[in-house]
Design a protein around this motif. Structure first.
Motif, PDB file in Angstrom:
ATOM      1  N   ALA A   2     -16.158   6.289  -8.321  1.00  9.52           N
ATOM      2  CA  ALA A   2     -15.275   5.346  -7.627  1.00  9.52           C
ATOM      3  C   ALA A   2     -14.125   6.077  -6.969  1.00  9.52           C
ATOM      4  N   GLN A   3     -13.705   5.531  -5.855  1.00 10.93           N
ATOM      5  CA  GLN A   3     -12.562   6.095  -5.148  1.00 10.93           C
ATOM      6  C   GLN A   3     -11.271   5.676  -5.832  1.00 10.93           C
ATOM      7  N   GLU A   4     -10.263   6.504  -5.692  1.00 12.46           N
ATOM      8  CA  GLU A   4      -8.946   6.189  -6.244  1.00 12.46           C
ATOM      9  C   GLU A   4      -7.999   5.906  -5.085  1.00 12.46           C
ATOM     10  N   LYS A   5      -7.436   4.744  -5.068  1.00  7.24           N
ATOM     11  CA  LYS A   5      -6.532   4.341  -3.978  1.00  7.24           C
ATOM     12  C   LYS A   5      -5.170   4.017  -4.576  1.00  7.24           C
ATOM     13  N   ILE A   6      -4.122   4.585  -3.984  1.00  2.00           N
ATOM     14  CA  ILE A   6      -2.777   4.292  -4.465  1.00  2.00           C
ATOM     15  C   ILE A   6      -1.881   3.956  -3.271  1.00  2.00           C
ATOM     16  N   GLU A   7      -0.776   3.291  -3.558  1.00  2.00           N
ATOM     17  CA  GLU A   7       0.232   3.005  -2.524  1.00  2.00           C
ATOM     18  C   GLU A   7       1.432   3.890  -2.794  1.00  2.00           C
ATOM     19  N   LEU A   8       1.782   4.702  -1.818  1.00  2.00           N
ATOM     20  CA  LEU A   8       2.875   5.639  -2.006  1.00  2.00           C
ATOM     21  C   LEU A   8       4.211   4.911  -2.077  1.00  2.00           C
ATOM     22  N   VAL A   9       5.070   5.438  -2.898  1.00  2.00           N
ATOM     23  CA  VAL A   9       6.436   4.942  -2.974  1.00  2.00           C
ATOM     24  C   VAL A   9       7.367   6.104  -2.703  1.00  2.00           C
ATOM     25  N   THR A  10       8.688   5.813  -2.672  1.00  2.00           N
ATOM     26  CA  THR A  10       9.643   6.842  -2.269  1.00  2.00           C
ATOM     27  C   THR A  10       9.594   8.065  -3.173  1.00  2.00           C
ATOM     28  N   ASP A  11       9.445   7.842  -4.462  1.00  2.00           N
ATOM     29  CA  ASP A  11       9.450   8.975  -5.386  1.00  2.00           C
ATOM     30  C   ASP A  11       8.041   9.438  -5.759  1.00  2.00           C
ATOM     31  N   SER A  12       7.042   9.028  -4.982  1.00  3.94           N
ATOM     32  CA  SER A  12       5.667   9.432  -5.287  1.00  3.94           C
ATOM     33  C   SER A  12       5.507  10.943  -5.125  1.00  3.94           C
ATOM     34  N   HIS A  13       4.691  11.519  -5.983  1.00  4.27           N
ATOM     35  CA  HIS A  13       4.464  12.962  -5.886  1.00  4.27           C
ATOM     36  C   HIS A  13       3.634  13.323  -4.668  1.00  4.27           C
ATOM     37  N   LEU A  14       2.997  12.303  -4.037  1.00  7.27           N
ATOM     38  CA  LEU A  14       2.203  12.573  -2.844  1.00  7.27           C
ATOM     39  C   LEU A  14       3.034  12.544  -1.569  1.00  7.27           C
ATOM     40  N   ALA A  15       4.224  11.963  -1.648  1.00  4.81           N
ATOM     41  CA  ALA A  15       5.044  11.863  -0.445  1.00  4.81           C
ATOM     42  C   ALA A  15       5.344  13.257   0.085  1.00  4.81           C
ATOM     43  N   GLY A  16       5.062  13.460   1.357  1.00  4.76           N
ATOM     44  CA  GLY A  16       5.301  14.752   1.987  1.00  4.76           C
ATOM     45  C   GLY A  16       4.079  15.646   2.043  1.00  4.76           C
ATOM     46  N   GLN A  17       3.054  15.337   1.226  1.00  3.91           N
ATOM     47  CA  GLN A  17       1.822  16.135   1.300  1.00  3.91           C
ATOM     48  C   GLN A  17       1.064  15.792   2.579  1.00  3.91           C
ATOM     49  N   LYS A  18       0.332  16.772   3.106  1.00  2.00           N
ATOM     50  CA  LYS A  18      -0.374  16.576   4.365  1.00  2.00           C
ATOM     51  C   LYS A  18      -1.752  15.985   4.118  1.00  2.00           C
ATOM     52  N   CYS A  19      -2.090  15.053   5.026  1.00  3.13           N
ATOM     53  CA  CYS A  19      -3.431  14.460   4.988  1.00  3.13           C
ATOM     54  C   CYS A  19      -4.449  15.558   5.312  1.00  3.13           C
ATOM     55  N   ILE A  20      -5.504  15.643   4.523  1.00  9.67           N
ATOM     56  CA  ILE A  20      -6.495  16.710   4.704  1.00  9.67           C
ATOM     57  C   ILE A  20      -7.257  16.563   6.012  1.00  9.67           C
ATOM     58  N   PHE A  21      -7.207  15.348   6.607  1.00 12.17           N
ATOM     59  CA  PHE A  21      -7.972  15.098   7.823  1.00 12.17           C
ATOM     60  C   PHE A  21      -7.118  15.308   9.076  1.00 12.17           C
ATOM     61  N   CYS A  22      -5.926  14.632   9.137  1.00 16.54           N
ATOM     62  CA  CYS A  22      -5.122  14.699  10.374  1.00 16.54           C
ATOM     63  C   CYS A  22      -3.987  15.701  10.292  1.00 16.54           C
ATOM     64  N   GLY A  23      -3.662  16.129   9.099  1.00 18.76           N
ATOM     65  CA  GLY A  23      -2.604  17.111   8.945  1.00 18.76           C
ATOM     66  C   GLY A  23      -1.194  16.532   8.929  1.00 18.76           C
ATOM     67  N   ARG A  24      -1.072  15.226   9.134  1.00 20.35           N
ATOM     68  CA  ARG A  24       0.265  14.632   9.100  1.00 20.35           C
ATOM     69  C   ARG A  24       0.684  14.360   7.663  1.00 20.35           C
ATOM     70  N   PRO A  25       1.986  14.533   7.361  1.00 21.27           N
ATOM     71  CA  PRO A  25       2.424  14.276   5.987  1.00 21.27           C
ATOM     72  C   PRO A  25       2.331  12.790   5.649  1.00 21.27           C
ATOM     73  N   LEU A  26       2.057  12.534   4.408  1.00 19.45           N
ATOM     74  CA  LEU A  26       2.055  11.154   3.926  1.00 19.45           C
ATOM     75  C   LEU A  26       3.509  10.690   3.761  1.00 19.45           C
ATOM     76  N   GLN A  27       3.783   9.482   4.234  1.00 19.05           N
ATOM     77  CA  GLN A  27       5.136   8.946   4.194  1.00 19.05           C
ATOM     78  C   GLN A  27       5.282   7.938   3.062  1.00 19.05           C
ATOM     79  N   PRO A  28       6.458   7.862   2.489  1.00 14.46           N
ATOM     80  CA  PRO A  28       6.680   6.839   1.455  1.00 14.46           C
ATOM     81  C   PRO A  28       6.380   5.456   2.010  1.00 14.46           C
ATOM     82  N   GLY A  29       5.674   4.666   1.253  1.00 13.68           N
ATOM     83  CA  GLY A  29       5.307   3.327   1.679  1.00 13.68           C
ATOM     84  C   GLY A  29       3.936   3.251   2.302  1.00 13.68           C
ATOM     85  N   GLU A  30       3.367   4.407   2.737  1.00 12.52           N
ATOM     86  CA  GLU A  30       2.016   4.398   3.296  1.00 12.52           C
ATOM     87  C   GLU A  30       0.985   4.342   2.159  1.00 12.52           C
ATOM     88  N   GLN A  31      -0.200   3.838   2.503  1.00 16.08           N
ATOM     89  CA  GLN A  31      -1.297   3.796   1.532  1.00 16.08           C
ATOM     90  C   GLN A  31      -2.218   4.995   1.752  1.00 16.08           C
TER      91      GLN A  31
END
Length: 288
Positions: A2-31
């Motif tokens: 199963a896939q794991e889906k999360i919704e980013l929040v301001t203090d998420s550890h994923l915030a700022g990491q780059k999307c493996i596909f487009c290279g853009r950083p993940l922003q707080p509040g994005e899914q």
């Protein structure tokens, strides 16, 4: 897997990491979607566009990404208002009562702060001792004055000489309206002490500047001020203005009308006097 889906929040550890596909950083509040095999982060749209994981060599294929519906926030039940709880009859009675109160308030305000009544025309009072030979002379002079000053009322109080000073003193002492009146010279001090007379210094000076020295010379001085004008040379009568006159300029104009008509009078008959026949008490000063 199963896939794991999360919704980013301001203090998420994923915030700022780059999307493996487009290279853009993940922003707080994005899914984002985390690949369940290699744990690579993706934007949801990138995951769907790629059809799965974008990391080279990762065999993870995309499955439908469905976001769980967010529960609607609970809202407290809004209690019905007071107006809604009233019946139709009660609403009608309440509306009528409010209207009646507003009308009453408007009526009271109009009585208190309404337009002021139209001001009454100026009214002057002339008090003079009357003798048999003068008849209605002062009424005639008052009528002439009113022709020159339309709208001004003049009340002539012609009092027999025998009781003139008693009546005049009562009028002045009780503050009855009296603007112009006559006094014998011996009475001036008592009225000045009672602050019942208006100083005429400036008005007499204005007459002198106008060249009316014949009138200015008849000014009656007492102390440091002018308090009246003699009716005519050799006449034991002084015209004065009341200090309580509400219309001093009009009162002076009335005095001038009378004065200019009497200033050329011949001397009074032999034995004429306007002094009271008996000792007279001034009630407002205690003088005799």
């Amino acid at each position: 897997m199963a896939q794991e889906k999360i919704e980013l929040v301001t203090d998420s550890h994923l915030a700022g990491q780059k999307c493996i596909f487009c290279g853009r950083p993940l922003q707080p509040g994005e899914q984002a979607v985390i690949c369940p095999r290699c744990r690579s982060p993706h934007h949801v749209s990138c995951w769907q566009e790629k059809g799965g994981c974008a990391r080279p060599g990762c065999p993870q294929v995309a499955e439908a990404v469905r976001l769980p519906p967010r529960p609607a926030p609970e809202t407290a039940a809004v209690p019905s208002s007071f107006w809604q709880r009233l019946s139709r009859v009660q609403k009608g009675l309440l509306s009528a009562s409010i209207l009646l109160v507003l009308l009453l308030i408007g009526f009271l305000l109009s009585r208190t702060f309404g337009s002021p009544p139209a001001s009454s025309p100026p009214r002057l009072t002339l008090a003079v001792p009357i003798t048999l030979w003068e008849g209605k002379r002062y009424e005639t002079l008052a009528a002439e004055f009113k022709k020159k000053h339309p709208g001004v009322q003049v009340d002539v109080v012609a009092i027999p000489n025998a009781i003139y000073y008693q009546k005049l003193t009562i009028m002045v002492g009780t503050q009855e309206p009296v603007d112009v009146f006559a006094l014998p010279p011996s009475f001036i001090q008592a009225y000045v002490d009672a602050k019942a007379l208006m100083p005429l210094d400036e008005r007499i000076q204005e007459l002198a500047r106008q060249g009316r020295t014949d009138l200015a010379e008849l000014a009656f001085h007492f102390g440091d001020h002018v308090y009246g004008v003699r009716r005519a040379p050799n006449w034991p009568m002084v015209f004065v203005l009341s200090s309580r006159s509400r219309h001093p300029d009009l009162a002076w104009a009335l005095l001038m009308t009378i004065w200019q008509a009497t200033v050329k009078d011949p001397p009074p008959p032999p034995g004429f006097t306007i002094e009271p026949a008996t000792p007279f008490m001034f009630p407002f000063t205690g003088q005799r």
